[in-house]
Design an enzyme around this catalytic site. Structure first.
Site, PDB file in Angstrom:
ATOM      1  N   TYR A 275      -1.723  -1.073  10.504  1.00 29.88           N
ATOM      2  CA  TYR A 275      -1.395  -1.738   9.121  1.00 29.88           C
ATOM      3  C   TYR A 275      -1.416  -1.480   8.097  1.00 29.88           C
ATOM      4  O   TYR A 275      -0.806  -1.885   8.188  1.00 29.88           O
ATOM      5  CB  TYR A 275      -3.206  -1.038   8.596  1.00 29.88           C
ATOM      6  CG  TYR A 275      -3.168  -0.872   7.132  1.00 29.88           C
ATOM      7  CD1 TYR A 275      -3.833  -2.556   7.022  1.00 29.88           C
ATOM      8  CD2 TYR A 275      -3.210  -0.096   6.427  1.00 29.88           C
ATOM      9  CE1 TYR A 275      -3.894  -2.734   5.409  1.00 29.88           C
ATOM     10  CE2 TYR A 275      -3.237  -0.176   4.760  1.00 29.88           C
ATOM     11  CZ  TYR A 275      -3.343  -1.912   4.661  1.00 29.88           C
ATOM     12  OH  TYR A 275      -3.584  -2.116   3.092  1.00 29.88           O
TER      13      TYR A 275
ATOM     14  N   SER B  23       0.853  -1.461   0.149  1.00 28.12           N
ATOM     15  CA  SER B  23       0.039  -0.088   0.252  1.00 28.12           C
ATOM     16  C   SER B  23       0.368   1.229  -0.096  1.00 28.12           C
ATOM     17  O   SER B  23       1.593   1.408   0.943  1.00 28.12           O
ATOM     18  CB  SER B  23      -1.079   0.214   1.481  1.00 28.12           C
ATOM     19  OG  SER B  23      -1.503   1.128   1.573  1.00 28.12           O
TER      20      SER B  23
ATOM     21  N   LYS C  80       2.291  -3.727   6.735  1.00 22.36           N
ATOM     22  CA  LYS C  80       2.853  -4.156   5.186  1.00 22.36           C
ATOM     23  C   LYS C  80       3.586  -3.775   4.745  1.00 22.36           C
ATOM     24  O   LYS C  80       4.317  -4.248   4.502  1.00 22.36           O
ATOM     25  CB  LYS C  80       1.812  -2.425   4.534  1.00 22.36           C
ATOM     26  CG  LYS C  80      -0.289  -3.381   5.027  1.00 22.36           C
ATOM     27  CD  LYS C  80       0.090  -4.346   3.494  1.00 22.36           C
ATOM     28  CE  LYS C  80      -1.554  -4.644   3.127  1.00 22.36           C
ATOM     29  NZ  LYS C  80      -1.628  -6.020   2.308  1.00 22.36           N
TER      30      LYS C  80
END
Ligand code: NAD
Ligand code: UFG
Length: 346
Positions: A151, A126, A155
């Site tokens: 989050y 992302s 990643k």
């Protein structure tokens, strides 16, 4: 035995569009999904669109025995790894679930791949890994940033894990794809994004205001240093994103190591510009109210897609208007997403 592509999270939003793209390209696909945020209906609809339905294995990437069984049963050539949790706010409340699904799940998957002798992997990362860079557009060599939520950190940890893995064994060939803001739906209106509960992201919320589920949109801040004070993002049609996976997999078939590509359009739009574009596409008004900034949001985030253009010959071809038209078609045809229930209007 025919060689297949394993798509983890293939019953979800981006995974389902990519599954369709791969089937249309003549690939055999196996989907592994625990259905925590995906729907088997998406796969039935994929069959309506291309005449082929991928095999669905309902299971968790955190479950090593399911993974090993899958790799023993199927001859897998490569893995597209979408499965994971993706809500920034939920990750702050439930960090362990994010590290478990996103980090441990990816680690388990890599172990099962190595055990089975499968070394080609495309990972869904992302733009969030860039944090809040000083300069736009964002190139892949911009340093990854100071991340503000579990989050984003999950990643980045997986990206680093994949680099370590490839450094340790030259058989690995890995594509890290950093998505900007995926929106829209397949032009048929048969598959699209089906967020559970109240959507966190802008476009699903806008569409649900237009359909009458919510009375207004909260716009998070109009005091950013941008054209109209609202946040700027690089919205990319999910079908363009899906085609990027085909190109990325082709590119890593005959190389090794880790390659990282941004998948974005290279154009940023403000929240107010997006609302206007959606209103034009749908013919409906989207009432909104300006509220304070959402913690953790950055003013601007848009990609330089030059590396993907040069190395993958990949370009996003759908413009903002098409993204909005396709989103609205999906929303109109499926007011409650894949669920057959009638919509509750406010
Ligand atoms: P999604 O929630 O629609 O799809 C994820 C799928 O993975 C779902 O079908 C879910 O049921 C499945 N899944 C989740 N945890 C699993 C587990 N432990 N085992 C097996 N299946 C599991 O999300 P999406 O928008 O399609 O995103 C796909 C990937 O792209 C995710 O990794 C996400 O972090 C990443 N990504 C998404 C965005 C975005 O804005 N949508 C942006 C950047 C990156
Ligand atoms: N926004 C609103 N109101 C809303 C929702 C969003 O004004 O109800 C604004 C946000 O403040 C931001 C823009 O709309 O300016 C886009 O917000 P989204 O929540 O749709 O998307 P984000 O850019 O915050 O994040 C998304 C994904 C992340 C991913 C990132 C990559 O949610 O997982 O894109 O750029 F990492």
């Amino acid at each position: 035995m025919t060689e297949k592509i394993l798509i983890t999270g293939g019953a979800g939003y981006i995974g389902s569009h990519t599954t369709l793209e791969f089937l249309l390209a003549g690939k055999e696909v196996v989907v592994l999904d625990n259905l925590c945020n995906g729907s088997p209906e998406a796969l039935l609809r994929i069959e309506r669109l291309c005449g082929k339905q991928p095999e669905l294995i309902i299971g968790d990437i955190c479950d090593a025995s399911i993974l090993n069984e899958l790799f023993d049963k199927h001859r897998i050539a490569a893995v597209l790894h979408f499965a994971g949790l993706k809500s920034v706010s939920e990750s702050v409340r439930e960090p362990l679930a994010y590290y478990e699904n996103n980090v441990m799940g990816s680690l388990n998957l890599c172990k099962a791949m190595a055990r089975a002798g499968v070394y080609h992997l495309v990972f869904s990362s992302s733009a969030t890994v860039y944090g809040d860079p000083a300069q736009m557009p964002i190139h892949e060599n911009v340093p990854t940033g100071a991340l503000t939520n579990p989050y984003g950190r999950s990643k980045l940890i997986v990206e680093q894990l994949l680099q370590d893995l490839a450094d340790s064994d030259p058989r690995w060939s890995i594509a890290i794809l950093r998505y900007f803001n995926p929106v829209g739906a397949h032009s048929s209106g048969l598959i699209g994004e089906d967020p559970q509960g109240t959507p966190n992201n802008l476009l699903p919320y806008v569409a649900q205001v237009a359909i009458g589920r919510f009375s207004e949109l909260a716009v998070y801040g109009n005091d950013y240093p941008t054209r109209d004070g609202t946040g700027v993002r690089d919205y990319i049609h999910v079908v363009d994103l899906a085609s990027g996976h085909l190109k990325a997999l082709q590119a890593i078939e005959s190389t090794n190591g880790v390659k990282t590509w941004n998948l974005g359009t290279g154009t940023g739009y403000t929240v107010l510009e997006v609302i206007k574009a959606f209103e034009r596409a749908s013919g409906r008004q989207v009432p909104y109210r300006i509220v304070s900034r959402r913690p953790g949001d950055v003013a601007e985030c848009w990609a330089s897609p030059a590396k993907a253009a040069e190395e993958l010959d990949w370009h996003a071809v759908h413009d903002l208007e098409t993204m909005m038209i396709d989103l609205w078609r999906w929303q109109l045809k499926n007011p409650r997403g894949y669920s057959p229930q009638a919509i509750q209007l406010v």
